[in-house]
Motif scaffolding. Structure first.
Motif, PDB file in Angstrom:
ATOM      1  N   VAL A 204       6.117  -6.279  -5.605  1.00 59.95           N
ATOM      2  CA  VAL A 204       5.636  -5.502  -4.461  1.00 59.95           C
ATOM      3  C   VAL A 204       4.141  -5.763  -4.281  1.00 59.95           C
ATOM      4  N   LEU A 205       3.767  -6.212  -3.082  1.00 57.45           N
ATOM      5  CA  LEU A 205       2.347  -6.369  -2.748  1.00 57.45           C
ATOM      6  C   LEU A 205       1.888  -5.114  -2.020  1.00 57.45           C
ATOM      7  N   HIS A 206       0.783  -4.545  -2.488  1.00 59.29           N
ATOM      8  CA  HIS A 206       0.274  -3.269  -1.943  1.00 59.29           C
ATOM      9  C   HIS A 206      -1.242  -3.389  -1.848  1.00 59.29           C
ATOM     10  N   LEU A 207      -1.805  -2.984  -0.707  1.00 60.41           N
ATOM     11  CA  LEU A 207      -3.252  -3.137  -0.511  1.00 60.41           C
ATOM     12  C   LEU A 207      -4.084  -2.284  -1.473  1.00 60.41           C
ATOM     13  N   GLY A 208      -3.481  -1.230  -2.012  1.00 59.22           N
ATOM     14  CA  GLY A 208      -4.186  -0.416  -2.998  1.00 59.22           C
ATOM     15  C   GLY A 208      -5.053   0.681  -2.425  1.00 59.22           C
ATOM     16  N   ALA A 209      -4.989   0.891  -1.108  1.00 62.79           N
ATOM     17  CA  ALA A 209      -5.784   1.950  -0.484  1.00 62.79           C
ATOM     18  C   ALA A 209      -4.979   3.253  -0.471  1.00 62.79           C
ATOM     19  N   ALA A 210      -5.468   4.235   0.298  1.00 67.43           N
ATOM     20  CA  ALA A 210      -4.825   5.555   0.308  1.00 67.43           C
ATOM     21  C   ALA A 210      -3.434   5.510   0.931  1.00 67.43           C
ATOM     22  N   LYS A 211      -3.244   4.650   1.937  1.00 66.62           N
ATOM     23  CA  LYS A 211      -1.945   4.579   2.594  1.00 66.62           C
ATOM     24  C   LYS A 211      -0.879   4.094   1.610  1.00 66.62           C
ATOM     25  N   GLY A 212       0.195   4.856   1.508  1.00 65.00           N
ATOM     26  CA  GLY A 212       1.278   4.472   0.615  1.00 65.00           C
ATOM     27  C   GLY A 212       0.943   4.598  -0.859  1.00 65.00           C
ATOM     28  N   LYS A 213      -0.066   5.401  -1.176  1.00 65.96           N
ATOM     29  CA  LYS A 213      -0.520   5.519  -2.574  1.00 65.96           C
ATOM     30  C   LYS A 213       0.586   6.052  -3.485  1.00 65.96           C
ATOM     31  N   ALA A 214       1.398   6.972  -2.945  1.00 66.17           N
ATOM     32  CA  ALA A 214       2.460   7.554  -3.780  1.00 66.17           C
ATOM     33  C   ALA A 214       3.440   6.479  -4.247  1.00 66.17           C
TER      34      ALA A 214
ATOM     35  N   GLY B  14      26.175 -14.408  -9.731  1.00 64.15           N
ATOM     36  CA  GLY B  14      25.242 -14.517 -10.844  1.00 64.15           C
ATOM     37  C   GLY B  14      23.931 -15.155 -10.416  1.00 64.15           C
ATOM     38  N   GLY B  15      23.136 -15.581 -11.388  1.00 68.26           N
ATOM     39  CA  GLY B  15      21.862 -16.219 -11.065  1.00 68.26           C
ATOM     40  C   GLY B  15      20.741 -15.206 -10.965  1.00 68.26           C
ATOM     41  N   ARG B  16      19.539 -15.709 -11.135  1.00 68.17           N
ATOM     42  CA  ARG B  16      18.357 -14.854 -11.114  1.00 68.17           C
ATOM     43  C   ARG B  16      17.790 -14.762  -9.705  1.00 68.17           C
ATOM     44  N   ARG B  17      17.194 -13.592  -9.390  1.00 70.17           N
ATOM     45  CA  ARG B  17      16.607 -13.394  -8.077  1.00 70.17           C
ATOM     46  C   ARG B  17      15.185 -12.847  -8.200  1.00 70.17           C
ATOM     47  N   LEU B  18      14.323 -13.266  -7.279  1.00 70.22           N
ATOM     48  CA  LEU B  18      12.980 -12.698  -7.144  1.00 70.22           C
ATOM     49  C   LEU B  18      12.860 -12.189  -5.720  1.00 70.22           C
ATOM     50  N   LEU B  19      12.632 -10.885  -5.579  1.00 67.74           N
ATOM     51  CA  LEU B  19      12.469 -10.275  -4.268  1.00 67.74           C
ATOM     52  C   LEU B  19      11.006  -9.901  -4.086  1.00 67.74           C
ATOM     53  N   ILE B  20      10.382 -10.475  -3.074  1.00 64.03           N
ATOM     54  CA  ILE B  20       8.961 -10.244  -2.802  1.00 64.03           C
ATOM     55  C   ILE B  20       8.854  -9.316  -1.604  1.00 64.03           C
ATOM     56  N   LEU B  21       8.255  -8.163  -1.828  1.00 62.51           N
ATOM     57  CA  LEU B  21       8.113  -7.159  -0.766  1.00 62.51           C
ATOM     58  C   LEU B  21       6.644  -7.080  -0.367  1.00 62.51           C
ATOM     59  N   ARG B  22       6.338  -7.591   0.818  1.00 59.63           N
ATOM     60  CA  ARG B  22       4.948  -7.608   1.285  1.00 59.63           C
ATOM     61  C   ARG B  22       4.599  -6.315   2.018  1.00 59.63           C
ATOM     62  N   SER B  23       3.300  -5.983   2.002  1.00 60.48           N
ATOM     63  CA  SER B  23       2.790  -4.778   2.691  1.00 60.48           C
ATOM     64  C   SER B  23       3.541  -3.532   2.236  1.00 60.48           C
ATOM     65  N   GLY B  24       3.625  -3.362   0.918  1.00 59.27           N
ATOM     66  CA  GLY B  24       4.342  -2.214   0.357  1.00 59.27           C
ATOM     67  C   GLY B  24       3.811  -0.881   0.840  1.00 59.27           C
ATOM     68  N   GLN B  25       2.536  -0.831   1.224  1.00 59.27           N
ATOM     69  CA  GLN B  25       1.948   0.430   1.708  1.00 59.27           C
ATOM     70  C   GLN B  25       2.582   0.880   3.022  1.00 59.27           C
ATOM     71  N   ASP B  26       3.301  -0.017   3.708  1.00 61.27           N
ATOM     72  CA  ASP B  26       3.918   0.323   4.993  1.00 61.27           C
ATOM     73  C   ASP B  26       5.375   0.767   4.863  1.00 61.27           C
ATOM     74  N   ALA B  27       5.897   0.820   3.641  1.00 58.33           N
ATOM     75  CA  ALA B  27       7.301   1.200   3.441  1.00 58.33           C
ATOM     76  C   ALA B  27       7.531   2.653   3.868  1.00 58.33           C
ATOM     77  N   ARG B  28       8.681   2.891   4.515  1.00 55.58           N
ATOM     78  CA  ARG B  28       9.030   4.250   4.927  1.00 55.58           C
ATOM     79  C   ARG B  28       9.471   5.077   3.717  1.00 55.58           C
ATOM     80  N   LYS B  29       9.473   6.398   3.903  1.00 54.54           N
ATOM     81  CA  LYS B  29       9.725   7.302   2.779  1.00 54.54           C
ATOM     82  C   LYS B  29      11.085   7.074   2.132  1.00 54.54           C
ATOM     83  N   ASP B  30      12.122   6.842   2.958  1.00 59.36           N
ATOM     84  CA  ASP B  30      13.448   6.669   2.364  1.00 59.36           C
ATOM     85  C   ASP B  30      13.526   5.383   1.551  1.00 59.36           C
TER      86      ASP B  30
END
Length: 326
Positions: free
Chosen positions: A102-112, A66-82
């Motif tokens: 999810v932190l994402h730079l907001g540029a074209a990379k990883g836009k999808a 149980g318990g609450r969780r916070l997952l911080i994912l940095r550089s989301g634009q670098d995540a692989r397709k899967d």
């Protein structure tokens, strides 16, 4: 944290943009809110490029304890397709006890990925760099309001002129003004507060260095360090001063007000850079940029003597300018 309930926590947060201060602040506030609901909340940080689908599935699955969780994912634009596919599938039906940021730079990379999270209902937290002068004026006014004060447009303009454009320095200056005044900030308030203090900012060190006034630069530097100014913003200001002169110089001669739009800088800063740029050659500016980069690395990399690294940079940048005029 008063007023924070489990229902008020967005299951998916998308911090979008490349302004470090705003992104860091968004993470800090998310952690504070989660801990306000559950002081024992499990907070974990990961780099998107290093995560596998199996690892993220395990982290997002219901906890046995149980318990609450916070997952911080940095550089989301670098995540692989899967990984992107798995996270977007999860975002459609998130666990109520888990918050994904999810932190994402907001540029074209990883836009999808960013678009998919937004479409799935993620709460978007803007963190883009402030490119226009009006944006920075609005930032200062918002900072003062966040601290419980009030600020006029001309006061914000005066503060930017005194402190510079770095958001970290502006935020610190706003906080200091609120702490030292009744919170009602006018242009006169800023003028009174910064009269006699402007010499201790990193920008004063940079301005003197860029025109080759080594004695004035060293005096300002030593005084700044003496009164407790952190070396990091001084190094940042020096790097910003070199970059600004180089950018303005590369734009060619022109009216500062006409160049303001294309360069994304206020006219007063362009006019100052044009004055500072006299006597510099392109080669000298390249050398100065190398020096500023080395200084930044030394100061931020834990150099044993950061004051010495800054002094050496002042001498070296001035020498690059002197070489330009020979």
């Amino acid at each position: 944290m008063g007023g924070v309930t489990p229902a008020s926590l967005a299951p998916i947060l998308l911090v979008l943009g490349d302004e470090e201060l705003l992104a860091t602040r968004a993470v800090t506030e998310a952690v504070a809110k989660v801990r306000g609901v559950d002081p024992e909340a499990d907070v974990r940080e990961y780099q998107a490029s290093a995560l596998t689908v199996g690892e993220i599935a395990e982290m997002l699955s219901p906890s046995l304890f149980g318990g609450r969780r916070l997952l911080i994912l940095r550089s989301g634009q670098d995540a692989r397709k899967d990984l992107v596919a798995a996270l977007l599938a999860y975002a459609k039906n998130p666990d109520p006890d888990v918050q994904l940021l999810v932190l994402h730079l907001g540029a074209a990379k990883g836009k999808a990925f960013a678009d998919g999270l937004r479409a799935a209902g993620a709460t978007v937290v803007p963190a883009a760099k402030l490119k226009g002068h009006r944006d920075r004026v609005a930032f200062v006014r918002d900072e003062i309001r966040r601290g419980g004060g009030k600020c006029t447009d001309d006061a914000a303009e005066a503060l930017i002129a005194a402190v510079g454009n770095d958001l970290r320095e502006l935020a610190a200056a706003c906080s200091q003004l609120i702490a030292d005044t009744d919170g009602r900030i006018s242009a006169d308030t800023v003028s009174r507060y910064y009269r006699g203090r402007v010499e201790v900012t990193g920008f004063t060190v940079a301005d003197a260095t860029m025109v080759g006034d080594v004695p004035a630069a060293l005096e300002a530097l030593r005084w700044a360090l003496h009164v407790g100014v952190d070396p990091v913003p001084i190094a940042d200001a020096l790097a910003d001063g070199v970059r600004t002169v180089a950018r303005v110089a590369s734009a060619g001669r022109g009216n500062p007000y006409q160049l303001a739009s294309s360069l994304g800088m206020p006219a007063w800063k362009i006019e100052r850079a044009q004055r500072q740029g006299r006597g510099w050659t392109p080669e000298g500016l390249v050398r100065a940029m190398q020096v500023a980069a080395e200084c930044n690395a030394a100061v931020k990399g834990g150099s044993d003597d950061r004051a010495y690294a800054l002094e050496r940079a002042v001498f070296s940048v001035a020498a690059a300018r002197q070489g330009s005029t020979r």
